[in-house]
Write a protein that holds these residues in place. Sequence first.
Motif, PDB file in Angstrom:
ATOM      1  N   LYS A  12       0.812  -1.207   0.000  1.00 56.12           N
ATOM      2  CA  LYS A  12       0.000   0.000   0.000  1.00 56.12           C
ATOM      3  C   LYS A  12       0.850   1.263   0.000  1.00 56.12           C
ATOM      4  CE  LYS A  12      -4.172  -1.505  -0.274  1.00 56.12           C
ATOM      5  NZ  LYS A  12      -5.017  -1.117  -1.428  1.00 56.12           N
ATOM      6  N   ASP A  13       2.040   1.214   0.609  1.00 52.36           N
ATOM      7  CA  ASP A  13       2.894   2.398   0.628  1.00 52.36           C
ATOM      8  C   ASP A  13       3.587   2.520  -0.722  1.00 52.36           C
ATOM      9  OD1 ASP A  13       4.555   4.496   1.075  1.00 52.36           O
ATOM     10  OD2 ASP A  13       5.426   3.722   2.933  1.00 52.36           O
ATOM     11  N   LEU A  14       2.941   3.213  -1.636  1.00 50.20           N
ATOM     12  CA  LEU A  14       3.469   3.333  -2.988  1.00 50.20           C
ATOM     13  C   LEU A  14       4.800   4.067  -3.031  1.00 50.20           C
ATOM     14  CD1 LEU A  14       0.215   4.207  -4.974  1.00 50.20           C
ATOM     15  CD2 LEU A  14       1.255   1.973  -4.591  1.00 50.20           C
ATOM     16  N   ASN A  15       5.027   4.951  -2.081  1.00 46.50           N
ATOM     17  CA  ASN A  15       6.273   5.713  -2.067  1.00 46.50           C
ATOM     18  C   ASN A  15       7.479   4.784  -1.927  1.00 46.50           C
ATOM     19  OD1 ASN A  15       7.410   8.511  -1.987  1.00 46.50           O
ATOM     20  ND2 ASN A  15       8.253   7.760  -0.055  1.00 46.50           N
ATOM     21  N   LEU A  16       7.410   3.851  -0.989  1.00 46.92           N
ATOM     22  CA  LEU A  16       8.510   2.911  -0.785  1.00 46.92           C
ATOM     23  C   LEU A  16       8.651   1.962  -1.959  1.00 46.92           C
ATOM     24  CD1 LEU A  16       7.980   2.021   3.003  1.00 46.92           C
ATOM     25  CD2 LEU A  16       9.675   3.559   2.011  1.00 46.92           C
ATOM     26  N   VAL A  17       7.524   1.488  -2.457  1.00 45.12           N
ATOM     27  CA  VAL A  17       7.538   0.552  -3.577  1.00 45.12           C
ATOM     28  C   VAL A  17       8.135   1.206  -4.817  1.00 45.12           C
ATOM     29  CG1 VAL A  17       6.116  -0.844  -5.138  1.00 45.12           C
ATOM     30  CG2 VAL A  17       5.553  -0.722  -2.707  1.00 45.12           C
ATOM     31  N   PHE A  18       7.713   2.428  -5.090  1.00 43.32           N
ATOM     32  CA  PHE A  18       8.202   3.133  -6.275  1.00 43.32           C
ATOM     33  C   PHE A  18       9.709   3.322  -6.217  1.00 43.32           C
ATOM     34  CE2 PHE A  18       9.426   7.035  -8.452  1.00 43.32           C
ATOM     35  CZ  PHE A  18       8.923   6.810  -9.724  1.00 43.32           C
ATOM     36  N   GLU A  19      10.220   3.810  -5.087  1.00 46.82           N
ATOM     37  CA  GLU A  19      11.648   4.070  -4.964  1.00 46.82           C
ATOM     38  C   GLU A  19      12.462   2.782  -5.059  1.00 46.82           C
ATOM     39  OE1 GLU A  19      13.089   6.870  -5.126  1.00 46.82           O
ATOM     40  OE2 GLU A  19      11.319   8.142  -4.932  1.00 46.82           O
ATOM     41  N   GLU A  20      11.940   1.712  -4.481  1.00 45.77           N
ATOM     42  CA  GLU A  20      12.651   0.432  -4.526  1.00 45.77           C
ATOM     43  C   GLU A  20      12.713  -0.105  -5.960  1.00 45.77           C
ATOM     44  OE1 GLU A  20      12.228  -4.187  -2.974  1.00 45.77           O
ATOM     45  OE2 GLU A  20      10.955  -2.633  -2.096  1.00 45.77           O
ATOM     46  N   LEU A  21      11.568  -0.097  -6.642  1.00 46.50           N
ATOM     47  CA  LEU A  21      11.535  -0.602  -8.014  1.00 46.50           C
ATOM     48  C   LEU A  21      12.335   0.295  -8.956  1.00 46.50           C
ATOM     49  CD1 LEU A  21       7.801  -1.718  -8.353  1.00 46.50           C
ATOM     50  CD2 LEU A  21       9.808  -3.126  -7.894  1.00 46.50           C
ATOM     51  N   LEU A  22      12.275   1.607  -8.723  1.00 46.73           N
ATOM     52  CA  LEU A  22      13.021   2.548  -9.556  1.00 46.73           C
ATOM     53  C   LEU A  22      14.524   2.298  -9.431  1.00 46.73           C
ATOM     54  CD1 LEU A  22      13.158   5.034 -11.397  1.00 46.73           C
ATOM     55  CD2 LEU A  22      13.086   6.466  -9.340  1.00 46.73           C
ATOM     56  N   THR A  23      14.994   2.147  -8.191  1.00 43.60           N
ATOM     57  CA  THR A  23      16.420   1.894  -7.959  1.00 43.60           C
ATOM     58  C   THR A  23      16.867   0.602  -8.631  1.00 43.60           C
ATOM     59  OG1 THR A  23      16.346   3.059  -5.833  1.00 43.60           O
ATOM     60  CG2 THR A  23      18.183   1.539  -6.188  1.00 43.60           C
ATOM     61  N   ARG A  24      16.084  -0.445  -8.497  1.00 47.53           N
ATOM     62  CA  ARG A  24      16.422  -1.734  -9.098  1.00 47.53           C
ATOM     63  C   ARG A  24      16.424  -1.661 -10.615  1.00 47.53           C
ATOM     64  NH1 ARG A  24      12.141  -5.517  -6.304  1.00 47.53           N
ATOM     65  NH2 ARG A  24      12.799  -6.917  -7.975  1.00 47.53           N
ATOM     66  N   TYR A  25      15.473  -0.929 -11.164  1.00 46.16           N
ATOM     67  CA  TYR A  25      15.382  -0.827 -12.617  1.00 46.16           C
ATOM     68  C   TYR A  25      16.545  -0.022 -13.188  1.00 46.16           C
ATOM     69  CZ  TYR A  25      13.174  -0.291 -17.205  1.00 46.16           C
ATOM     70  OH  TYR A  25      12.906  -0.326 -18.554  1.00 46.16           O
ATOM     71  N   ILE A  26      16.908   1.062 -12.506  1.00 46.18           N
ATOM     72  CA  ILE A  26      18.054   1.875 -12.938  1.00 46.18           C
ATOM     73  C   ILE A  26      19.324   1.029 -12.945  1.00 46.18           C
ATOM     74  CG2 ILE A  26      19.578   3.776 -12.279  1.00 46.18           C
ATOM     75  CD1 ILE A  26      17.070   5.241 -11.246  1.00 46.18           C
ATOM     76  N   LYS A  27      19.519   0.248 -11.881  1.00 46.00           N
ATOM     77  CA  LYS A  27      20.702  -0.614 -11.799  1.00 46.00           C
ATOM     78  C   LYS A  27      20.717  -1.639 -12.919  1.00 46.00           C
ATOM     79  CE  LYS A  27      21.548  -0.230  -6.818  1.00 46.00           C
ATOM     80  NZ  LYS A  27      21.576  -0.969  -5.519  1.00 46.00           N
ATOM     81  N   ALA A  28      19.538  -2.178 -13.243  1.00 44.15           N
ATOM     82  CA  ALA A  28      19.448  -3.174 -14.307  1.00 44.15           C
ATOM     83  C   ALA A  28      19.805  -2.565 -15.666  1.00 44.15           C
ATOM     84  CB  ALA A  28      18.040  -3.763 -14.346  1.00 44.15           C
ATOM     85  N   ILE A  29      19.295  -1.370 -15.930  1.00 46.19           N
ATOM     86  CA  ILE A  29      19.608  -0.694 -17.191  1.00 46.19           C
ATOM     87  C   ILE A  29      21.098  -0.370 -17.255  1.00 46.19           C
ATOM     88  CG2 ILE A  29      19.205   1.360 -18.613  1.00 46.19           C
ATOM     89  CD1 ILE A  29      16.420   1.551 -17.369  1.00 46.19           C
ATOM     90  N   GLU A  30      21.617   0.161 -16.158  1.00 44.67           N
ATOM     91  CA  GLU A  30      23.026   0.545 -16.104  1.00 44.67           C
ATOM     92  C   GLU A  30      23.925  -0.675 -16.314  1.00 44.67           C
ATOM     93  OE1 GLU A  30      25.353   3.894 -13.559  1.00 44.67           O
ATOM     94  OE2 GLU A  30      24.250   2.383 -12.418  1.00 44.67           O
ATOM     95  N   LYS A  31      23.590  -1.782 -15.702  1.00 41.86           N
ATOM     96  CA  LYS A  31      24.360  -3.008 -15.858  1.00 41.86           C
ATOM     97  C   LYS A  31      24.359  -3.479 -17.306  1.00 41.86           C
ATOM     98  CE  LYS A  31      24.696  -7.740 -14.079  1.00 41.86           C
ATOM     99  NZ  LYS A  31      24.090  -8.739 -13.147  1.00 41.86           N
ATOM    100  N   ASN A  32      23.191  -3.396 -17.943  1.00 41.56           N
ATOM    101  CA  ASN A  32      23.072  -3.801 -19.338  1.00 41.56           C
ATOM    102  C   ASN A  32      23.885  -2.903 -20.260  1.00 41.56           C
ATOM    103  OD1 ASN A  32      21.231  -3.136 -22.030  1.00 41.56           O
ATOM    104  ND2 ASN A  32      21.379  -5.325 -21.589  1.00 41.56           N
ATOM    105  N   TYR A  33      23.841  -1.593 -19.992  1.00 44.55           N
ATOM    106  CA  TYR A  33      24.584  -0.638 -20.822  1.00 44.55           C
ATOM    107  C   TYR A  33      26.090  -0.823 -20.681  1.00 44.55           C
ATOM    108  CZ  TYR A  33      20.453   2.119 -22.070  1.00 44.55           C
ATOM    109  OH  TYR A  33      19.274   2.549 -22.605  1.00 44.55           O
ATOM    110  N   LEU A  34      26.539  -1.053 -19.445  1.00 44.02           N
ATOM    111  CA  LEU A  34      27.964  -1.267 -19.216  1.00 44.02           C
ATOM    112  C   LEU A  34      28.444  -2.552 -19.888  1.00 44.02           C
ATOM    113  CD1 LEU A  34      28.188  -0.211 -15.457  1.00 44.02           C
ATOM    114  CD2 LEU A  34      29.207   0.984 -17.403  1.00 44.02           C
ATOM    115  N   TRP A  35      27.610  -3.560 -19.872  1.00 38.40           N
ATOM    116  CA  TRP A  35      27.952  -4.828 -20.527  1.00 38.40           C
ATOM    117  C   TRP A  35      28.074  -4.636 -22.036  1.00 38.40           C
ATOM    118  CZ3 TRP A  35      25.024  -7.825 -24.006  1.00 38.40           C
ATOM    119  CH2 TRP A  35      25.567  -9.073 -24.306  1.00 38.40           C
TER     120      TRP A  35
END
Length: 266
Positions: A12-35
Amino acid sequence: MYFRRSVSTMKKDLNLVFEELLTRYIKAIEKNYLWRYKRAKDKEFIKDELQKGVDFIIEMNTLDDAKGKLINTFWEWYKRGENFNDIMKQLRQSYGEVDDIKPYGIIENGKTITQYLSEEEKALKKLALDERKLMKLLIDYAAHKEIQKRLRTMFGEQEVSPAEKEKIISHPIKWTGKKDNKNEFVQLVYGLHKAGLINEGKGEITKITEALAGIFKMELGKGWQANHSTSIHKARANYQPLIFHKIREAYGQYMEEQREGKRKKE
């Protein structure tokens, strides 16, 4: 994308969920780009390709006027540090909780004709009421905006030092084109970049444009990328931007003045 499954089970706390998913997604994109950068034979080519890809995703998300308006509203609130729960509530109220019949009509021949939401507006309403789908869109947009900022240093490049920046902007200059035609400035920068006259045609064109706008003390305004893209798609086949005609004519006049000045001295 991996976060699609995660959104479906959000708390229900969308603020925490959003920040957590955003951080994970950014890391995933960054990892893919670096690769992709690490294995690329042509490093400059892959950097340019990744930059264009990020710019394209951001631009496509805001190309539609209605959806672009919603995203810009989100982005303004998010950059101010507003709680994501409040942002989602604001978006739902502003774009989702609206009647299909508009509160105003068109008057023709003395009669008021009822106005209904367009198909695009109905689609936007549906999106604003779909919490899961809306969150995925906002995560995707915010992640790519962050990646857009990180691309400059993601591959080990050095940013320009404050001292060097000061040298660049030490002499005051100002763009004095028409304030209501900021697209001329964008056309000029894009043209120079495409011709290879700025950074050899490499680099993140949106950031280059914004950097030059800052140097020229020019406020591009919201949605300038979408406005530029729309002007291209709506232009006639033989359309040539007026800015290039102005420059050609003005420089021709300058050359003539120089020749005339030399003739007078002889």
